[in-house]
Design a protein around this motif. Structure first.
Motif, short mmCIF file in Angstrom:
data_model
loop_
_atom_site.label_atom_id
_atom_site.label_comp_id
_atom_site.label_asym_id
_atom_site.label_seq_id
_atom_site.Cartn_x
_atom_site.Cartn_y
_atom_site.Cartn_z
N MET A 1 23.16 -46.10 15.61
CA MET A 1 23.59 -44.75 15.27
C MET A 1 22.74 -43.70 16.00
N LEU A 2 21.45 -43.95 16.18
CA LEU A 2 20.60 -43.00 16.89
C LEU A 2 21.03 -42.90 18.36
N ALA A 3 21.31 -44.03 18.98
CA ALA A 3 21.79 -44.01 20.37
C ALA A 3 23.15 -43.33 20.47
N THR A 4 24.00 -43.56 19.49
CA THR A 4 25.31 -42.89 19.46
C THR A 4 25.14 -41.38 19.35
N GLY A 5 24.22 -40.94 18.49
CA GLY A 5 23.97 -39.51 18.32
C GLY A 5 23.46 -38.87 19.60
N ILE A 6 22.56 -39.54 20.29
CA ILE A 6 22.04 -39.01 21.56
C ILE A 6 23.16 -38.91 22.58
N MET A 7 24.01 -39.93 22.63
CA MET A 7 25.15 -39.90 23.55
C MET A 7 26.08 -38.73 23.25
N VAL A 8 26.40 -38.53 21.97
CA VAL A 8 27.29 -37.44 21.57
C VAL A 8 26.65 -36.09 21.89
N LEU A 9 25.33 -35.98 21.68
CA LEU A 9 24.62 -34.73 21.96
C LEU A 9 24.70 -34.36 23.44
N ILE A 10 24.37 -35.30 24.30
CA ILE A 10 24.39 -35.03 25.75
C ILE A 10 25.81 -34.79 26.23
N ALA A 11 26.73 -35.69 25.84
CA ALA A 11 28.12 -35.56 26.29
C ALA A 11 28.77 -34.30 25.73
N GLY A 12 28.50 -34.00 24.46
CA GLY A 12 29.11 -32.83 23.83
C GLY A 12 28.68 -31.53 24.50
N GLN A 13 27.38 -31.41 24.80
CA GLN A 13 26.91 -30.20 25.46
C GLN A 13 27.48 -30.08 26.87
N ALA B 1 24.58 -23.84 16.39
CA ALA B 1 24.83 -24.25 15.01
C ALA B 1 25.96 -25.27 14.94
N ALA B 2 26.99 -25.07 15.77
CA ALA B 2 28.12 -26.01 15.81
C ALA B 2 27.67 -27.38 16.31
N ILE B 3 26.73 -27.40 17.25
CA ILE B 3 26.21 -28.67 17.76
C ILE B 3 25.37 -29.37 16.70
N VAL B 4 24.47 -28.61 16.05
CA VAL B 4 23.60 -29.18 15.03
C VAL B 4 24.41 -29.80 13.89
N LEU B 5 25.52 -29.18 13.52
CA LEU B 5 26.36 -29.71 12.46
C LEU B 5 27.42 -30.67 12.99
N GLY B 6 27.94 -30.39 14.17
CA GLY B 6 29.05 -31.17 14.72
C GLY B 6 28.67 -32.57 15.14
N VAL B 7 27.50 -32.74 15.76
CA VAL B 7 27.08 -34.07 16.22
C VAL B 7 26.96 -35.05 15.04
N PRO B 8 26.29 -34.69 13.93
CA PRO B 8 26.25 -35.61 12.78
C PRO B 8 27.62 -35.92 12.19
N VAL B 9 28.53 -34.94 12.23
CA VAL B 9 29.89 -35.20 11.71
C VAL B 9 30.61 -36.21 12.60
N ILE B 10 30.50 -36.03 13.92
CA ILE B 10 31.11 -36.99 14.84
C ILE B 10 30.50 -38.37 14.66
N MET B 11 29.19 -38.42 14.44
CA MET B 11 28.53 -39.71 14.19
C MET B 11 29.12 -40.39 12.96
N ALA B 12 29.41 -39.61 11.92
CA ALA B 12 30.00 -40.17 10.70
C ALA B 12 31.38 -40.74 10.98
N VAL B 13 32.15 -40.05 11.83
CA VAL B 13 33.48 -40.54 12.20
C VAL B 13 33.36 -41.84 12.98
N VAL B 14 32.41 -41.89 13.94
CA VAL B 14 32.20 -43.10 14.74
C VAL B 14 31.75 -44.26 13.84
N ALA B 15 30.97 -43.95 12.80
CA ALA B 15 30.47 -44.99 11.90
C ALA B 15 31.58 -45.63 11.07
N GLY B 16 32.75 -45.00 11.04
CA GLY B 16 33.88 -45.62 10.34
C GLY B 16 34.41 -44.86 9.16
#
Length: 395
Positions: A309-321, A170-185
């Motif tokens: 943003m999609l590539a960023t999300g995939i990167m955060v997902l793999i790296a985060g896990q 659950a933390a990954i499902v919610l956390g990855v989009p939040v990190i993406m928002a931070v990366v987006a600026g």
């Protein structure tokens, strides 16, 4: 004039090479860490290896299939394909709570699969759709990045997964989009506010389930309850330490003899470190770090904001896990059910990771190649003097 030779023709080749090496190392480690359990529980030392190989072959088919699908088709709410995927995800998440298989007190499996793994991909696609639109309008620094319908769907998925209960996923499902928002600026003041809210939410969730608070307490001193809640952490640290610099040798690790629970899944990296030593662990670190770097490179070369943003999300997902699993195995995080991508045994997790890689390489195929050029007919991202992003079609 001297011609400089290139190691790679494009950014996709090194990613494929790294992924193949990680999968080979993972397959070997799955067998080495599971043959004892397979023999004692299933009277077949190849039980887990056979299932892992079948899933990997299915994952390869999905990998090549998703590489051929134009990533723009995954822009949520803009096509029947993505709507069908979103609908199937929600139905499966609800279904697992009603008729799912219960294992160790949690309902996470539905017909042999984990719907929560699919939710990881859906959540980052929803986030990429929202953020790319806001970047295009120059409003990426607003809190409204995460206050909209699509992020609302992400929250609902996270809540359904938490009810299983599975706080880690659950933390990954919610956390990855939040990190993406931070990366987006997102503006720093909003980042602080959102971070405080999430910290409060985690504190509440920890107190809701008594075993989570006990697990958090034992995290600070696992040896205080070495035969109870701290058993996995103590055994994991002992497993890693006993490998030394060069390791005990392939197949020679002793912790898989029922000393270390989940030796082939969540704690697969501990067995790998025991048998291959610190040098083997460093090799995995290096491969994962290179994979993340090439993901960043593809994100930077993507032809549009959604691809970025999609590539960023995939990167955060793999790296985060990967970071979460390695820190958990090393005792730097409490025990959570997060697998190590491409190394841990786990059908749904491996297939989702390979699908994500296929989507990433499709973005790469539509972006600039290694020579810095765009394919014919693709859009080129440029910035004007007023800092606005413009897309120009390269003929």
């Amino acid at each position: 004039m001297r011609i400089r030779k290139k190691i790679w023709n494009n950014d996709a080749e090194p990613i494929i090479a790294i992924m193949v090496v990680l999968m080979v190392l993972g397959t070997i480690n799955v067998f080495s860490s599971s043959f004892v359990l397979g023999t004692t529980d299933y009277e077949n030392p190849y039980h887990f290896l056979r299932r892992h190989v079948l899933v990997m072959l299915a994952g390869l088919v999905l990998f090549f299939a998703f590489r051929k699908i134009n990533y723009r088709r995954w822009r949520p709410l803009q096509g029947p394909l993505m709507l069908a995927v979103i609908g199937a995800t929600f139905l499966s998440l609800v279904g697992v709570l009603v008729i799912g298989t219960e294992v160790n007190g949690a309902k996470r499996w539905l017909f042999g699969a984990q719907p929560a793994e699919l939710a990881k991909l859906v959540s980052l696609m929803l986030a990429a759709s929202t953020l790319s639109a806001r970047i295009k309008r120059g409003k990426a620094n607003s809190l409204f990045n995460v206050c909209n319908m699509k992020y609302g769907l992400i929250v609902v998925m996270a809540v359904l997964i938490e009810l299983e209960p599975d706080m880690g996923t659950a933390a990954i499902v919610l956390g990855v989009p939040v990190i993406m928002a931070v990366v987006a600026g997102m503006s720093f003041k909003y980042v602080l506010g959102l971070g405080g809210f999430l910290a409060l939410l985690i504190l509440i969730l920890v107190n809701v389930q008594p075993y989570r608070m006990a697990r958090l307490k034992v995290w600070f001193d696992p040896w205080a309850d070495a035969q109870g809640m701290g058993y996995q952490t103590v055994q994991s640290l002992s497993t890693i330490g006993s490998g030394g610099f060069w390791g005990m040798g392939l197949g020679e690790g002793v912790s898989k003899y029922e000393y270390l629970p989940e030796a082939h899944t969540d704690f697969a990296f501990a067995i790998f470190s025991q048998e291959h030593g610190y040098m083997g662990a460093f090799l995995v670190f290096l491969l994962l770090a290179l994979l993340v770097l090439f993901c960043v490179r593809i994100a930077n070369r993507a032809p549009d904001e959604f691809g970025q943003m999609l590539a960023t999300g995939i990167m955060v997902l793999i790296a985060g896990q990967a970071i979460a699993n390695i820190m958990m195995v090393g005792g730097l995080l409490p025990v959570v059910g997060v697998p190590l991508p491409f190394i841990s045994y786990g059908g749904s997790s491996l297939m989702v990771s390979m699908v994500a890689m296929g989507m990433l390489l499709n973005i790469c195929d539509h972006g600039r190649n290694a020579g810095g050029e765009f394919p014919k007919g693709e859009a080129k991202v440029t910035k004007s003097k007023d800092n606005k992003v413009h897309l120009k079609l390269v003929k």
